[in-house]
Design a protein around this motif. Structure first.
Motif, PDB file in Angstrom:
ATOM      1  N   GLU A  34      17.500-109.153  90.067  1.00  0.00           N
ATOM      2  CA  GLU A  34      18.852-109.647  90.335  1.00  0.00           C
ATOM      3  C   GLU A  34      19.846-108.503  90.526  1.00  0.00           C
ATOM      4  O   GLU A  34      20.715-108.566  91.393  1.00  0.00           O
ATOM      5  CB  GLU A  34      19.313-110.564  89.201  1.00  0.00           C
ATOM      6  N   LYS A  35      19.711-107.441  89.721  1.00  0.00           N
ATOM      7  CA  LYS A  35      20.595-106.269  89.858  1.00  0.00           C
ATOM      8  C   LYS A  35      20.481-105.661  91.249  1.00  0.00           C
ATOM      9  O   LYS A  35      21.484-105.366  91.896  1.00  0.00           O
ATOM     10  CB  LYS A  35      20.228-105.190  88.824  1.00  0.00           C
ATOM     11  N   PHE A  36      19.250-105.477  91.680  1.00  0.00           N
ATOM     12  CA  PHE A  36      19.032-104.856  92.990  1.00  0.00           C
ATOM     13  C   PHE A  36      19.494-105.767  94.128  1.00  0.00           C
ATOM     14  O   PHE A  36      20.092-105.301  95.092  1.00  0.00           O
ATOM     15  CB  PHE A  36      17.567-104.465  93.184  1.00  0.00           C
ATOM     16  N   LEU A  37      19.232-107.047  94.017  1.00  0.00           N
ATOM     17  CA  LEU A  37      19.665-107.970  95.071  1.00  0.00           C
ATOM     18  C   LEU A  37      21.189-108.086  95.118  1.00  0.00           C
ATOM     19  O   LEU A  37      21.764-108.241  96.196  1.00  0.00           O
ATOM     20  CB  LEU A  37      19.020-109.346  94.875  1.00  0.00           C
ATOM     21  N   LYS A  38      21.843-107.967  93.972  1.00  0.00           N
ATOM     22  CA  LYS A  38      23.310-108.015  93.934  1.00  0.00           C
ATOM     23  C   LYS A  38      23.909-106.803  94.656  1.00  0.00           C
ATOM     24  O   LYS A  38      24.953-106.917  95.302  1.00  0.00           O
ATOM     25  CB  LYS A  38      23.804-108.076  92.496  1.00  0.00           C
ATOM     26  N   ASN A  82      17.008 -94.164  89.262  1.00  0.00           N
ATOM     27  CA  ASN A  82      16.895 -94.349  87.812  1.00  0.00           C
ATOM     28  C   ASN A  82      15.526 -94.900  87.421  1.00  0.00           C
ATOM     29  O   ASN A  82      15.217 -95.006  86.241  1.00  0.00           O
ATOM     30  CB  ASN A  82      17.987 -95.294  87.306  1.00  0.00           C
ATOM     31  N   TYR A  83      14.740 -95.270  88.425  1.00  0.00           N
ATOM     32  CA  TYR A  83      13.421 -95.865  88.210  1.00  0.00           C
ATOM     33  C   TYR A  83      12.395 -95.085  89.035  1.00  0.00           C
ATOM     34  O   TYR A  83      12.030 -95.514  90.134  1.00  0.00           O
ATOM     35  CB  TYR A  83      13.434 -97.346  88.613  1.00  0.00           C
ATOM     36  N   PRO A  84      11.934 -93.933  88.531  1.00  0.00           N
ATOM     37  CA  PRO A  84      11.045 -93.060  89.337  1.00  0.00           C
ATOM     38  C   PRO A  84       9.795 -93.744  89.879  1.00  0.00           C
ATOM     39  O   PRO A  84       9.402 -93.484  91.017  1.00  0.00           O
ATOM     40  CB  PRO A  84      10.669 -91.929  88.368  1.00  0.00           C
ATOM     41  N   ASN A  85       9.186 -94.622  89.118  1.00  0.00           N
ATOM     42  CA  ASN A  85       7.978 -95.308  89.611  1.00  0.00           C
ATOM     43  C   ASN A  85       8.308 -96.194  90.806  1.00  0.00           C
ATOM     44  O   ASN A  85       7.571 -96.228  91.792  1.00  0.00           O
ATOM     45  CB  ASN A  85       7.324 -96.143  88.508  1.00  0.00           C
ATOM     46  N   LEU A  86       9.418 -96.905  90.711  1.00  0.00           N
ATOM     47  CA  LEU A  86       9.842 -97.758  91.819  1.00  0.00           C
ATOM     48  C   LEU A  86      10.294 -96.919  93.007  1.00  0.00           C
ATOM     49  O   LEU A  86      10.073 -97.290  94.154  1.00  0.00           O
ATOM     50  CB  LEU A  86      10.994 -98.669  91.388  1.00  0.00           C
ATOM     51  N   SER A  87      10.908 -95.797  92.725  1.00  0.00           N
ATOM     52  CA  SER A  87      11.393 -94.918  93.787  1.00  0.00           C
ATOM     53  C   SER A  87      10.241 -94.433  94.667  1.00  0.00           C
ATOM     54  O   SER A  87      10.330 -94.472  95.892  1.00  0.00           O
ATOM     55  CB  SER A  87      12.140 -93.730  93.175  1.00  0.00           C
ATOM     56  N   ASP A  88       9.166 -93.989  94.031  1.00  0.00           N
ATOM     57  CA  ASP A  88       7.992 -93.546  94.800  1.00  0.00           C
ATOM     58  C   ASP A  88       7.396 -94.695  95.599  1.00  0.00           C
ATOM     59  O   ASP A  88       7.034 -94.530  96.764  1.00  0.00           O
ATOM     60  CB  ASP A  88       6.919 -92.967  93.863  1.00  0.00           C
ATOM     61  N   LEU A  89       7.311 -95.844  94.978  1.00  0.00           N
ATOM     62  CA  LEU A  89       6.772 -97.030  95.642  1.00  0.00           C
ATOM     63  C   LEU A  89       7.657 -97.414  96.837  1.00  0.00           C
ATOM     64  O   LEU A  89       7.153 -97.740  97.915  1.00  0.00           O
ATOM     65  CB  LEU A  89       6.701 -98.179  94.630  1.00  0.00           C
TER      66      LEU A  89
END
Length: 159
Positions: free
Chosen positions: A106-110, A127-134
């Protein structure tokens, strides 16, 4: 279908480069070369300006710029910039397919509802390195797919 050797990484850079008012980029459909023409050079060619007014490095590009300007056969394709709508859809697909935690989703979609949503998304994502790489892998794959589809629209197949 015209088979063409194209550097997809370089073409990807051209698609994502913010070039408004700085340069124009073209794909030579005979050679596969990506050509960057600074606005000063393009304007000089379009306005029949004196080459002497340009710096030496700019004068070197005049021949390419003139060929592009005179092109009537479609040899040179103007490389578009990825639009915000495409980027927003890409982000939405990523968030919906790769983020499982509902509050984070929800945070990202907002973020997509605000101004400068793409840069805001990228800032938050760090702020989310694992998601950033993905994200970077996902974005690159999807952008390259988009480029291949763009080329197909001009009857060009990448080899």
């Amino acid at each position: 279908m015209n088979k063409l050797r194209v550097d997809l990484d370089l073409l990807l850079e051209s698609f994502t480069l913010e070039k408004e008012g700085v340069c124009k980029e073209y794909l030579d459909t005979l050679t596969g070369e990506v050509i960057n023409i600074p606005m000063e050079v393009a304007e000089a060619v379009e306005n029949y300006a004196d080459e002497e007014e340009l710096e030496e490095w700019q004068r070197i590009l005049m021949e390419d710029a003139q060929a592009i300007y005179d092109d009537k056969d479609g040899r040179y394709l103007s490389i578009p910039t990825i639009q915000d709508e495409f980027s927003n859809k890409l982000i939405t697909d990523f968030v919906n397919n790769f983020i499982n935690e509902e509050q984070l989703k929800e945070k990202f979609l907002k973020i997509l509802q605000g101004k400068n949503s793409v840069s805001a998304f990228r800032s938050k994502l760090y702020n989310y390195p694992n998601l950033s790489d993905l994200w970077h892998d996902f974005e690159e794959r999807r952008l390259k797919d988009n480029i291949v589809q763009w080329l197909k629209a001009f009857d060009i197949e990448v080899i």
